[in-house]
Design an enzyme around this catalytic site. Structure first.
Site, PDB file in Angstrom:
ATOM      1  N   TRP A 189      35.300  36.927  38.184  1.00 19.28           N
ATOM      2  CA  TRP A 189      34.855  37.494  39.376  1.00 19.28           C
ATOM      3  C   TRP A 189      33.625  38.771  38.447  1.00 19.28           C
ATOM      4  O   TRP A 189      33.982  39.377  37.744  1.00 19.28           O
ATOM      5  CB  TRP A 189      35.794  38.357  40.196  1.00 19.28           C
ATOM      6  CG  TRP A 189      35.058  39.158  41.419  1.00 19.28           C
ATOM      7  CD1 TRP A 189      34.367  38.838  42.343  1.00 19.28           C
ATOM      8  CD2 TRP A 189      34.587  40.337  41.205  1.00 19.28           C
ATOM      9  NE1 TRP A 189      33.838  39.844  43.075  1.00 19.28           N
ATOM     10  CE2 TRP A 189      34.184  41.104  42.511  1.00 19.28           C
ATOM     11  CE3 TRP A 189      35.133  41.622  40.198  1.00 19.28           C
ATOM     12  CZ2 TRP A 189      33.633  42.153  42.736  1.00 19.28           C
ATOM     13  CZ3 TRP A 189      34.845  42.980  40.427  1.00 19.28           C
ATOM     14  CH2 TRP A 189      34.173  43.236  41.842  1.00 19.28           C
ATOM     15  N   GLU A 230      35.269  33.130  41.145  1.00 14.97           N
ATOM     16  CA  GLU A 230      35.552  33.808  42.434  1.00 14.97           C
ATOM     17  C   GLU A 230      34.426  34.344  43.308  1.00 14.97           C
ATOM     18  O   GLU A 230      33.807  35.266  43.069  1.00 14.97           O
ATOM     19  CB  GLU A 230      36.686  35.022  42.539  1.00 14.97           C
ATOM     20  CG  GLU A 230      36.997  35.420  43.569  1.00 14.97           C
ATOM     21  CD  GLU A 230      38.046  36.707  43.252  1.00 14.97           C
ATOM     22  OE1 GLU A 230      38.389  37.099  42.018  1.00 14.97           O
ATOM     23  OE2 GLU A 230      38.762  36.976  44.311  1.00 14.97           O
ATOM     24  N   LYS A 232      32.493  36.198  46.825  1.00 10.93           N
ATOM     25  CA  LYS A 232      32.689  37.377  47.653  1.00 10.93           C
ATOM     26  C   LYS A 232      31.728  37.595  48.828  1.00 10.93           C
ATOM     27  O   LYS A 232      30.483  37.067  48.338  1.00 10.93           O
ATOM     28  CB  LYS A 232      33.040  38.537  46.974  1.00 10.93           C
ATOM     29  CG  LYS A 232      33.167  39.781  47.683  1.00 10.93           C
ATOM     30  CD  LYS A 232      33.775  40.564  46.523  1.00 10.93           C
ATOM     31  CE  LYS A 232      34.236  41.935  47.133  1.00 10.93           C
ATOM     32  NZ  LYS A 232      34.740  42.906  46.304  1.00 10.93           N
ATOM     33  N   ASP A 263      39.709  34.084  47.802  1.00  9.02           N
ATOM     34  CA  ASP A 263      40.335  35.626  48.194  1.00  9.02           C
ATOM     35  C   ASP A 263      40.385  35.821  49.648  1.00  9.02           C
ATOM     36  O   ASP A 263      39.562  35.700  50.102  1.00  9.02           O
ATOM     37  CB  ASP A 263      39.796  36.535  47.303  1.00  9.02           C
ATOM     38  CG  ASP A 263      40.554  37.992  47.457  1.00  9.02           C
ATOM     39  OD1 ASP A 263      40.597  38.475  48.510  1.00  9.02           O
ATOM     40  OD2 ASP A 263      40.806  38.539  46.281  1.00  9.02           O
ATOM     41  N   HIS A 266      37.735  37.978  50.904  1.00  7.64           N
ATOM     42  CA  HIS A 266      36.398  37.922  50.693  1.00  7.64           C
ATOM     43  C   HIS A 266      35.510  37.234  51.473  1.00  7.64           C
ATOM     44  O   HIS A 266      34.573  36.458  50.969  1.00  7.64           O
ATOM     45  CB  HIS A 266      36.277  37.059  49.269  1.00  7.64           C
ATOM     46  CG  HIS A 266      36.595  38.306  48.118  1.00  7.64           C
ATOM     47  ND1 HIS A 266      36.273  37.765  46.885  1.00  7.64           N
ATOM     48  CD2 HIS A 266      37.326  39.281  48.117  1.00  7.64           C
ATOM     49  CE1 HIS A 266      36.966  38.865  45.985  1.00  7.64           C
ATOM     50  NE2 HIS A 266      37.517  39.825  46.921  1.00  7.64           N
ATOM     51  N   HIS A 290      43.768  33.721  46.053  1.00 11.08           N
ATOM     52  CA  HIS A 290      43.994  35.181  45.901  1.00 11.08           C
ATOM     53  C   HIS A 290      44.726  35.946  47.078  1.00 11.08           C
ATOM     54  O   HIS A 290      43.816  36.061  48.197  1.00 11.08           O
ATOM     55  CB  HIS A 290      42.941  36.052  45.265  1.00 11.08           C
ATOM     56  CG  HIS A 290      42.718  36.141  43.792  1.00 11.08           C
ATOM     57  ND1 HIS A 290      41.535  36.858  43.401  1.00 11.08           N
ATOM     58  CD2 HIS A 290      43.309  35.670  42.878  1.00 11.08           C
ATOM     59  CE1 HIS A 290      41.718  36.681  42.178  1.00 11.08           C
ATOM     60  NE2 HIS A 290      42.849  36.081  41.670  1.00 11.08           N
ATOM     61  N   ASP A 298      37.023  43.720  52.929  1.00  7.01           N
ATOM     62  CA  ASP A 298      37.698  43.476  51.778  1.00  7.01           C
ATOM     63  C   ASP A 298      38.544  45.028  51.099  1.00  7.01           C
ATOM     64  O   ASP A 298      38.111  45.314  50.326  1.00  7.01           O
ATOM     65  CB  ASP A 298      36.913  43.016  50.577  1.00  7.01           C
ATOM     66  CG  ASP A 298      37.594  42.842  49.626  1.00  7.01           C
ATOM     67  OD1 ASP A 298      38.651  42.248  49.295  1.00  7.01           O
ATOM     68  OD2 ASP A 298      36.945  43.180  48.367  1.00  7.01           O
ATOM     69  N   ASP A 300      41.649  45.250  49.974  1.00  4.77           N
ATOM     70  CA  ASP A 300      42.483  45.074  49.094  1.00  4.77           C
ATOM     71  C   ASP A 300      43.945  45.738  49.339  1.00  4.77           C
ATOM     72  O   ASP A 300      44.847  46.197  48.497  1.00  4.77           O
ATOM     73  CB  ASP A 300      42.347  45.432  47.666  1.00  4.77           C
ATOM     74  CG  ASP A 300      41.177  44.895  46.984  1.00  4.77           C
ATOM     75  OD1 ASP A 300      41.342  43.516  46.725  1.00  4.77           O
ATOM     76  OD2 ASP A 300      40.029  45.118  47.173  1.00  4.77           O
ATOM     77  N   ASP A 330      46.401  39.728  44.610  1.00  6.63           N
ATOM     78  CA  ASP A 330      45.279  40.477  44.254  1.00  6.63           C
ATOM     79  C   ASP A 330      44.989  41.626  45.105  1.00  6.63           C
ATOM     80  O   ASP A 330      44.361  41.199  46.315  1.00  6.63           O
ATOM     81  CB  ASP A 330      44.224  39.451  44.059  1.00  6.63           C
ATOM     82  CG  ASP A 330      42.930  40.417  43.600  1.00  6.63           C
ATOM     83  OD1 ASP A 330      43.168  41.382  43.137  1.00  6.63           O
ATOM     84  OD2 ASP A 330      41.675  39.727  43.499  1.00  6.63           O
TER      85      ASP A 330
HETATM   86 MN   LIG Z   1      40.399  38.412  44.297  1.00  6.04          MN
END
Ligand SMILES: [Mn+2]
Length: 424
Positions: A189, A230, A232, A263, A266, A290, A298, A300, A330
């Site tokens: 990424w 990855e 995004k 992800d 993402h 992810h 995003d 997390d 993740d």
């Molecule tokens: Mn990720």
């Protein structure tokens, strides 16, 4: 809940699943526990890493919020914390490591200088734990990433620096895979992008393509390492333009036979990763997931048993593609006990897999094929009220991990009092 009650509840749940849904819970538990789940090391110290004693993120697209006490300060604390987290999640684990988590013996080893020997601590540990390892290039939090670009940079020196880093990370991945005897997935990424309008989308993307071509020229034995890339939608500081978008990487992955990494945080908030799996797997042999949770963006957040996670695993099991989809956690949340954060996310993924395996898919499919839409929807709905919890608790009991919330919280809080609170 005591063991006797759990066993008793399981026995009756097992009968109901078998009689009403035609499902063998023993088989479902066996499959769920055999699926490897990769646990990300970076939740344990807020993506700090071991490059410098004062490791803190200095920009480049990542933001960890929260300052909960007790984060891991060195490799042995981090691994100890991961072991604790493993003991709270049923099933087979892997450990997912970022390049900034090398052990550099107090010396500053720059990203374009890292070698397999800096990760021997991880491979020795993984061997002793009998677990697999996954790996990631760290193209952020570095002086050469401050303008927001790495391998797609305008500056050929910067590009070269990061390409060297990624190539070394692929070597390290192959080393890890060989050492632990299980293919290491190397995920790439990059934060590349910009805050405001770009008139250079084409140029950045064609440089990214060139850099990737150069990076992937070296082929590694897929038994030792596999590549994933990855994409995004946007990040902090790259709101207007991300070079490595979903379209870019999906195209690259299909054309070049590497794995796309999807992800959960993402994509556009209304886009469904669950819907993507059956599309992407028509053209890619494998994908990496992810498991994260975006809250409005995003962000997390810790993965939970959300509708999104649940429907994703439903889809993977329905295909069926558990052997072609790799799942890693993740996220990074520094606002709560970090081991607790691992446990919640890991248990959520395991629960989602188990729930998917307990779906009476064949029966539902039959209704669908007969044109009985009511039957299809009714069975989907009624299966939600089946005694899933009894199967889950039994699985936890047999795996020696906490089977309920009271036990889980007690375990984490005890460890915090005994170990984490001593870290100043
Ligand atoms: Mn990720």
């Amino acid at each position: 809940m005591n063991a006797k009650t759990i066993e008793k509840n399981y026995k009756s749940a097992k009968e109901r699943y078998s009689e009403e849904m035609g499902i063998n819970t023993e088989k479902a538990l066996q499959i769920m526990q055999a699926v490897p789940l990769s646990i990300h090391c970076w939740q344990g110290d807020d993506v700090g890493g071991f490059e410098r004693p004062d490791s803190v993120l200095d920009g480049g697209g990542l933001q960890v919020t929260g300052n909960y006490p007790g984060k891991a300060r060195n490799p042995s604390e981090l691994r100890l914390d991961m072991e604790k987290a493993f003991s709270l999640i049923p099933g087979r684990h892997r450990a997912n490591v970022h390049a900034i988590y090398g052990e550099f013996g107090g010396k500053l080893v720059d990203r374009d200088e890292i070698e397999p020997k800096h990760f021997k601590g991880w491979t020795d540990w993984a061997k002793s734990m009998k677990i697999g390892l996954d790996f990631n290039a760290s193209c952020f939090s570095h002086a050469n990433a401050t303008d927001g670009y790495t391998i797609s940079s305008l500056d050929s020196g910067i590009r070269k620096f990061w390409m060297e880093h990624v190539q070394r990370c692929r070597e390290i991945s192959a080393f890890m895979g060989k050492e632990v005897g299980s293919a290491c997935i190397h995920n790439l990424w990059i934060p590349d992008g910009c805050k405001d309008e770009s008139v250079q989308r084409w140029a950045y993307r064609s440089r990214l393509k060139q850099s990737l071509d150069e990076i992937f020229k070296k082929k590694h034995d897929p038994k030792k390492m596999k590549d994933s890339i990855e994409g995004k939608l946007f990040g902090i500081g790259s709101e207007a333009f991300v070079v490595g978008s979903n379209d870019f990487y999906l195209g690259y992955a299909v054309k070049n036979g590497v794995m796309p990494c999807m992800d959960l945080g993402h994509y556009h908030p209304t886009e469904s990763v669950a819907d993507k799996v059956s599309a992407v797997l028509q053209f890619c042999q494998e994908v990496l997931i992810h498991a994260s949770r975006g809250v409005r963006w995003d962000s997390d957040h810790v993965a939970i048993l959300s509708d999104e996670l649940k429907s994703l695993l439903d889809e993977i099991v329905r295909i069926p593609a558990l052997d072609r989809v790799h799942v890693s956690l993740d996220y990074f949340d520094g606002s709560m006990n970090r081991i607790g954060a691992w446990a919640i996310g890991g248990r959520a993924v395991r629960r989602a897999i188990l729930l998917a395996l307990l779906e009476p898919t064949e029966k539902i499919r039959r209704f669908d094929e007969e044109g009985n839409s009511f039957g299809k929807l009714a069975l989907l709905e009624e299966s939600k009220a089946m005694p899933f919890g009894a199967v889950w608790e039994y699985c936890c009991l047999k795996s020696g991990v906490p089977s309920d919330g009271t036990q889980l919280i007690k375990e984490v809080m005890n460890y915090e009092a005994r170990v984490q609170s001593k870290r100043k």
